[in-house]
Design a protein around this motif. Structure first.
Motif, mmCIF file in Angstrom:
data_model
loop_
_atom_site.group_PDB
_atom_site.id
_atom_site.type_symbol
_atom_site.label_atom_id
_atom_site.label_comp_id
_atom_site.label_asym_id
_atom_site.label_seq_id
_atom_site.Cartn_x
_atom_site.Cartn_y
_atom_site.Cartn_z
ATOM 1 N N ILE A 287 78.720 102.330 7.575
ATOM 2 C CA ILE A 287 79.146 103.557 6.896
ATOM 3 C C ILE A 287 78.482 104.771 7.538
ATOM 4 O O ILE A 287 79.066 105.853 7.603
ATOM 5 C CB ILE A 287 78.816 103.466 5.386
ATOM 6 N N ASP A 288 77.262 104.577 8.039
ATOM 7 C CA ASP A 288 76.551 105.689 8.688
ATOM 8 C C ASP A 288 77.260 106.195 9.939
ATOM 9 O O ASP A 288 77.053 107.339 10.356
ATOM 10 C CB ASP A 288 75.128 105.261 9.068
ATOM 11 N N GLN A 289 78.077 105.334 10.563
ATOM 12 C CA GLN A 289 78.753 105.731 11.799
ATOM 13 C C GLN A 289 80.134 106.367 11.543
ATOM 14 O O GLN A 289 80.802 106.792 12.478
ATOM 15 C CB GLN A 289 78.932 104.514 12.715
ATOM 16 N N LEU A 290 80.549 106.394 10.280
ATOM 17 C CA LEU A 290 81.865 106.958 9.975
ATOM 18 C C LEU A 290 81.887 108.463 10.206
ATOM 19 O O LEU A 290 80.910 109.167 9.926
ATOM 20 C CB LEU A 290 82.247 106.657 8.521
ATOM 21 N N LYS A 291 83.030 108.936 10.691
ATOM 22 C CA LYS A 291 83.238 110.368 10.906
ATOM 23 C C LYS A 291 84.557 110.766 10.241
ATOM 24 O O LYS A 291 85.435 109.924 10.014
ATOM 25 C CB LYS A 291 83.308 110.698 12.398
ATOM 26 N N ALA A 292 84.672 112.038 9.944
ATOM 27 C CA ALA A 292 85.919 112.545 9.366
ATOM 28 C C ALA A 292 87.087 112.161 10.268
ATOM 29 O O ALA A 292 87.018 112.277 11.489
ATOM 30 C CB ALA A 292 85.845 114.061 9.207
ATOM 31 N N GLY A 293 88.159 111.662 9.644
ATOM 32 C CA GLY A 293 89.347 111.252 10.388
ATOM 33 C C GLY A 293 89.381 109.786 10.745
ATOM 34 O O GLY A 293 90.415 109.270 11.186
ATOM 35 N N ASP A 294 88.245 109.077 10.573
ATOM 36 C CA ASP A 294 88.218 107.643 10.869
ATOM 37 C C ASP A 294 89.126 106.880 9.911
ATOM 38 O O ASP A 294 89.324 107.276 8.752
ATOM 39 C CB ASP A 294 86.788 107.094 10.764
ATOM 40 N N LYS A 295 89.635 105.759 10.415
ATOM 41 C CA LYS A 295 90.561 104.936 9.639
ATOM 42 C C LYS A 295 89.807 103.758 9.040
ATOM 43 O O LYS A 295 89.107 103.026 9.752
ATOM 44 C CB LYS A 295 91.682 104.440 10.554
ATOM 45 N N ILE A 296 89.914 103.578 7.718
ATOM 46 C CA ILE A 296 89.264 102.445 7.056
ATOM 47 C C ILE A 296 90.289 101.711 6.201
ATOM 48 O O ILE A 296 91.314 102.270 5.814
ATOM 49 C CB ILE A 296 88.051 102.886 6.209
ATOM 50 N N LEU A 297 89.986 100.426 5.935
ATOM 51 C CA LEU A 297 90.866 99.592 5.122
ATOM 52 C C LEU A 297 90.125 99.172 3.866
ATOM 53 O O LEU A 297 89.007 98.649 3.937
ATOM 54 C CB LEU A 297 91.301 98.345 5.906
ATOM 55 N N ILE A 298 90.740 99.410 2.717
ATOM 56 C CA ILE A 298 90.205 98.934 1.440
ATOM 57 C C ILE A 298 91.122 97.818 0.955
ATOM 58 O O ILE A 298 92.311 98.039 0.723
ATOM 59 C CB ILE A 298 90.113 100.069 0.402
ATOM 60 N N ALA A 299 90.570 96.615 0.845
ATOM 61 C CA ALA A 299 91.370 95.424 0.522
ATOM 62 C C ALA A 299 90.955 94.853 -0.827
ATOM 63 O O ALA A 299 89.764 94.749 -1.131
ATOM 64 C CB ALA A 299 91.198 94.366 1.612
ATOM 65 N N GLU A 300 91.939 94.486 -1.605
ATOM 66 C CA GLU A 300 91.692 93.930 -2.936
ATOM 67 C C GLU A 300 92.491 92.641 -3.100
ATOM 68 O O GLU A 300 93.685 92.595 -2.786
ATOM 69 C CB GLU A 300 92.082 94.946 -4.009
ATOM 70 N N ALA A 301 91.820 91.602 -3.591
ATOM 71 C CA ALA A 301 92.480 90.302 -3.753
ATOM 72 C C ALA A 301 93.537 90.355 -4.846
ATOM 73 O O ALA A 301 94.566 89.693 -4.760
ATOM 74 C CB ALA A 301 91.443 89.221 -4.062
ATOM 75 N N CYS A 302 93.283 91.124 -5.900
ATOM 76 C CA CYS A 302 94.252 91.247 -6.991
ATOM 77 C C CYS A 302 95.346 92.239 -6.605
ATOM 78 O O CYS A 302 95.142 93.105 -5.766
ATOM 79 C CB CYS A 302 93.574 91.731 -8.265
ATOM 80 N N SER A 303 96.480 92.119 -7.253
ATOM 81 C CA SER A 303 97.575 93.057 -6.988
ATOM 82 C C SER A 303 97.926 93.826 -8.258
ATOM 83 O O SER A 303 99.076 94.094 -8.546
ATOM 84 C CB SER A 303 98.809 92.316 -6.453
ATOM 85 N N HIS A 304 96.884 94.159 -9.071
ATOM 86 C CA HIS A 304 97.125 94.887 -10.312
ATOM 87 C C HIS A 304 97.523 96.333 -10.022
ATOM 88 O O HIS A 304 97.228 96.876 -8.959
ATOM 89 C CB HIS A 304 95.869 94.864 -11.197
ATOM 90 N N HIS A 305 98.169 96.955 -10.992
ATOM 91 C CA HIS A 305 98.559 98.352 -10.839
ATOM 92 C C HIS A 305 97.365 99.230 -11.169
ATOM 93 O O HIS A 305 96.830 99.179 -12.273
ATOM 94 C CB HIS A 305 99.727 98.684 -11.774
ATOM 95 N N PRO A 306 96.878 100.047 -10.210
ATOM 96 C CA PRO A 306 95.709 100.870 -10.479
ATOM 97 C C PRO A 306 95.988 101.919 -11.550
ATOM 98 O O PRO A 306 97.065 102.512 -11.583
ATOM 99 C CB PRO A 306 95.407 101.521 -9.125
ATOM 100 N N ILE A 307 94.990 102.142 -12.440
ATOM 101 C CA ILE A 307 95.137 103.156 -13.484
ATOM 102 C C ILE A 307 93.900 104.041 -13.485
ATOM 103 O O ILE A 307 92.800 103.607 -13.142
ATOM 104 C CB ILE A 307 95.330 102.518 -14.879
#
Length: 411
Positions: A287-307
């Protein structure tokens, strides 16, 4: 209540079309689970069947499409079949002795590379008895072979017995979630926020599993909401051995928990229980090496509808943006949808995968490691971005040492 899939031994049946995988599954489960036909390729999508296989316990059989399918649709089926390997704890390679060749050898190689235990089953042995030279050759490779006939029932009892004996040790002796950090006769304080995302009338699976694990370990357990934590601690004559919080309440809980009481989160517990904590600690440090504009993936095992203030789609992106000091390009993956090409991502942030078996989470970690893509999980990401990473790792000396060693390497 039925055991969740994460607690079931995943047993995958693999092989060419029309070798009798579906018939074998039906006879193993004593139910008509999969459609059986003389037409090759009847099974299209993976078919799952949960059951109790005593004395082993809860298992999940997965019947797959043939690995020799053809055409554009066939390629999609093969891709789905191969993705089942990611969550397979025990593989059954089904063939008949007339067709053993490249397809089967490729499967065997896949399982060997991933260190997945496997059984070789020559089905339809009433029609095609296995040749002794083939059996001897496979035995020389230390592969266990059985001959069965789903039609006559020949070899089925032996196959069930082989499945019981081949179950991985980490399924038989499943590691603790939290009780080993607390100990018999000691108390854990579990902090469980009740917000819009809390399921009505019940707790989420990691919380339930942690409570059960503490009870199995003869530990005490006290459950409070985050705003009640300080008062609950003041009422105790003896401080708890450990405080575990939902990661979203990390800052408040860290402020209200005295420094002498170890603190972590459910998500970090599951980074250890379902994955590889040391690897995910290293991943969080990226996370320390992240810069504005970098591409990241957030993955979730569940497929619930976010609220509302969803942790994966709202809170973590906000905390990371604040930490980096600029906007990030964030993609989301849910359920078993996962990008084939992950090389563009600077980091992958995964949920705790409480709904999966450990094998599937380890498969994703392995893919990321092979491509040198840092991977971590929600709890570790939140602790790192909020500046309480070292404290959250105190209950895990080996992981804390990994963190400190990597800090030294940066200097």
């Amino acid at each position: 209540m039925k055991a969740p899939k994460s607690f079931r031994l995943h047993i995958g049946l693999f092989g060419r079309r029309n070798v009798g995988k579906s018939s074998l599954l039906n006879v193993l489960t004593s139910q008509q689970v999969s459609i059986v036909s003389e037409i090759a390729g009847t099974t299209t999508d993976p078919v799952e069947k949960p059951m109790e296989l005593l004395p082993l316990g809860p298992v999940l059989f997965i019947d797959t499409a043939g690995v020799d399918d053809e055409g554009a649709l066939g390629e999609l089926r093969i891709r789905k079949t191969m993705s089942v390997i990611d969550r397979t704890d025990l593989a059954i390679v089904v063939s008949n002795s007339q067709e053993w060749g490249e397809f089967e050898e490729t499967l065997v190689q896949q399982f060997r590379e991933r260190e997945i235990p496997m059984l070789i089953v020559f089905n339809k042995c009433d029609l095609f008895p296995a040749q002794s030279c083939l059996l001897n050759s496979l035995a020389g490779e230390k592969l266990q072979c059985l001959q069965t006939s789903a039609t006559t029932g020949m070899g089925i009892p032996e196959l069930r017995e082989a499945i019981l004996k081949s179950a991985p040790d980490d399924f038989i002796n499943r590691p603790a979630i939290v009780s080993d950090l607390v100990g018999p006769g000691e108390m854990a304080m579990l902090v469980v926020p009740i917000d819009k995302e809390a399921p009505k009338g019940r707790l989420i699976l990691p919380q339930v599993q942690s409570i059960r694990d503490l009870l199995d370990g003869d530990s005490f357990c006290m459950v409070v909401k985050e705003r009640e934590l300080r008062e609950a601690l003041n009422r105790l004559n003896t401080p708890p051995k450990l405080v575990v919080t939902d990661s979203q309440a990390f800052l408040k809980v860290a402020a209200d928990t005295p420094p002498n009481i170890p603190l972590t989160s459910f998500s970090i517990l599951f980074a250890r229980h379902q994955g590889d904590l040391a690897e995910m600690v290293r991943g969080a440090m990226a996370i320390d090496q992240l810069k504005a504009g970098d591409k990241i993936l957030i993955a979730e095992a569940c497929s619930h509808h976010p609220i509302g203030e969803d942790i994966g789609t709202v809170k973590i992106p906000r905390w990371l943006t604040q930490y980096v000091g600029g906007k990030l390009e964030i993609d989301h993956a849910r359920g078993r949808d996962f990008p084939e090409n992950i090389t563009d991502y600077k980091i992958i942030i995964h949920c705790g995968a409480c709904m999966w078996n450990r094998r599937e989470m380890l498969s994703r970690i392995m893919k990321a490691r092979q491509l040198s893509i840092p991977i971590t999980n929600y709890g570790l990401t939140i602790a790192y971005s909020l500046g309480i990473f070292e404290r959250a790792l105190q209950p895990f000396p080996a992981a804390l040492e990994v963190y400190r060693e990597n800090l030294l390497l940066r200097k």
